[in-house]
Design a protein around this motif. Structure first.
Motif, PDB file in Angstrom:
ATOM      1  N   GLU A 246       0.829  -1.212   0.000  1.00 26.66           N
ATOM      2  CA  GLU A 246       0.000   0.000   0.000  1.00 26.66           C
ATOM      3  C   GLU A 246       0.860   1.258   0.000  1.00 26.66           C
ATOM      4  O   GLU A 246       0.543   2.248  -0.668  1.00 26.66           O
ATOM      5  N   LEU A 247       1.984   1.226   0.726  1.00 26.82           N
ATOM      6  CA  LEU A 247       2.846   2.395   0.859  1.00 26.82           C
ATOM      7  C   LEU A 247       3.844   2.537  -0.290  1.00 26.82           C
ATOM      8  O   LEU A 247       4.407   3.616  -0.494  1.00 26.82           O
ATOM      9  N   LEU A 248       4.064   1.475  -1.041  1.00 25.63           N
ATOM     10  CA  LEU A 248       5.109   1.482  -2.065  1.00 25.63           C
ATOM     11  C   LEU A 248       4.993   2.626  -3.075  1.00 25.63           C
ATOM     12  O   LEU A 248       6.005   3.266  -3.390  1.00 25.63           O
ATOM     13  N   PRO A 249       3.795   2.956  -3.600  1.00 23.84           N
ATOM     14  CA  PRO A 249       3.716   4.019  -4.610  1.00 23.84           C
ATOM     15  C   PRO A 249       4.196   5.385  -4.110  1.00 23.84           C
ATOM     16  O   PRO A 249       4.637   6.215  -4.906  1.00 23.84           O
ATOM     17  N   THR A 250       4.100   5.640  -2.799  1.00 20.87           N
ATOM     18  CA  THR A 250       4.513   6.946  -2.242  1.00 20.87           C
ATOM     19  C   THR A 250       5.765   6.834  -1.377  1.00 20.87           C
ATOM     20  O   THR A 250       6.100   7.764  -0.653  1.00 20.87           O
ATOM     21  N   ALA A 251       6.458   5.697  -1.444  1.00 18.64           N
ATOM     22  CA  ALA A 251       7.601   5.460  -0.559  1.00 18.64           C
ATOM     23  C   ALA A 251       8.695   6.499  -0.752  1.00 18.64           C
ATOM     24  O   ALA A 251       9.255   7.009   0.227  1.00 18.64           O
TER      25      ALA A 251
END
Length: 325
Positions: A165-170
């Motif tokens: 879930e966090l990967l796109p905005t990491a």
């Protein structure tokens, strides 16, 4: 009343560091140079400088001058006790991030290079943030409250969903966190980075891009961290890839509680470090006798592998169980 005054003094110091907006970051300091704090007791009149030579931030490798820098130069004593520090104003010549000259303000200095007047601010070593997880954070996004987890295995299962879930905005969130710690004077960071079958090496790729965007302002180390267990998640090959991609330290996690085999877990971690001429930074949450056994065994392996001075134990809750002896 004395304690309250001390607290206010600390708050004032931290508040000023924040208001400066990270002078160390703005001036591109790293290593030995960091946060500047204005001295409340004495104001030094700024010298006129050729504004055409002024740029926002020196780059790595630049040679430049810092003018009117306050340096601590000695101590004030009362009854044999140090009660204050003395300071003096000097001009500094910087070459490739190293102080090459310390000059009296009346001495001639190079005017053919960029000059920055810090107006009597105090030069201090930059702070080092030696344990942070820049690759997985809610910081920079909408508020999310904490949720109670029963144990570390519960945390691992929840994280498998959160990481994707966090990967796109990491990368974006890592950069916001970097800006935050720089604003309080940190010029060096050691970031743990998840290496696991859920995200593979993607968190590392995002973190490297974020750190590269601030490479002229903050130095870094990266720990390849098997958050889901080195053995439990069968992550040895991924960790070895991460080391080839730029990680500087091998991570580990509770070798008995999570991996279920203290000896194999520690041996594998140390072997990866030796093979890559790298350091180690293990998360050891295990308390009591189990944790102490891991500490002692890791100490033995450190000596056997010649890794003295390159091994860190994070958390180390078991140290609270040590006897005075």
């Amino acid at each position: 009343m004395e304690q309250k005054n001390n607290e206010l003094s600390r708050r004032s110091f931290i508040g000023k560091a924040s208001k400066i907006g990270g002078a160390s970051a703005v001036l591109g300091m790293s290593g030995a140079m960091g946060l500047f704090m204005e001295d409340d007791r004495e104001h030094v009149e700024a010298k006129q400088i050729d504004k055409q030579k002024h740029q926002k931030s020196p780059k790595k490798g630049d040679t430049y001058m810092l003018l009117n820098v306050r340096l601590e130069s000695g101590y004030e004593y009362e009854n044999g006790n140090v009660v204050a520090t003395r300071s003096t104003i000097r001009n500094l010549e910087i070459k490739k991030g190293i102080i090459s000259k310390i000059l009296d303000t009346k001495e001639a200095y190079r005017r053919d290079i960029d000059c920055y007047d810090v107006q009597g601010m105090l030069l201090l070593p930059g702070f080092k943030d030696m344990h942070i997880h820049l690759d997985k954070t809610f910081y920079g996004g909408p508020w999310r409250g904490a949720v109670h987890r029963k144990n570390i295995f519960d945390i691992i299962e929840v994280e498998k969903k959160l990481l994707l879930e966090l990967l796109p905005t990491a990368q974006e969130r890592a950069e916001k966190l970097i800006e935050l710690i720089m604003s309080f004077g940190s010029t060096y960071v050691r970031s743990h980075c998840n290496i696991d079958p859920t995200v593979g090496l993607r968190n590392l790729e995002k973190l490297k891009k974020a750190l590269a965007n601030y490479s002229d302002k903050i130095s870094h180390e990266i720990v390849a961290f098997p958050q889901h267990g080195l053995l439990l998640s069968n992550s040895e090959s991924l960790l070895r890839e991460a080391m080839q991609l730029g990680a500087t330290h091998v991570g580990g996690l509770d070798p008995t509680l999570v991996d279920g085999n203290m000896e194999k877990s520690l041996q594998t971690m140390v072997q990866i470090a030796v093979d890559n001429n790298a350091g180690i930074d293990i998360h050891l949450h295990e308390g009591g006798e189990t944790g102490l056994k891991a500490v002692n065994r890791l100490a033995d392996l450190t000596e056997e592998a010649g890794l003295q001075g390159k091994v860190t134990i994070s958390h180390a809750f078991s140290l609270a169980s040590l006897s005075p002896d």
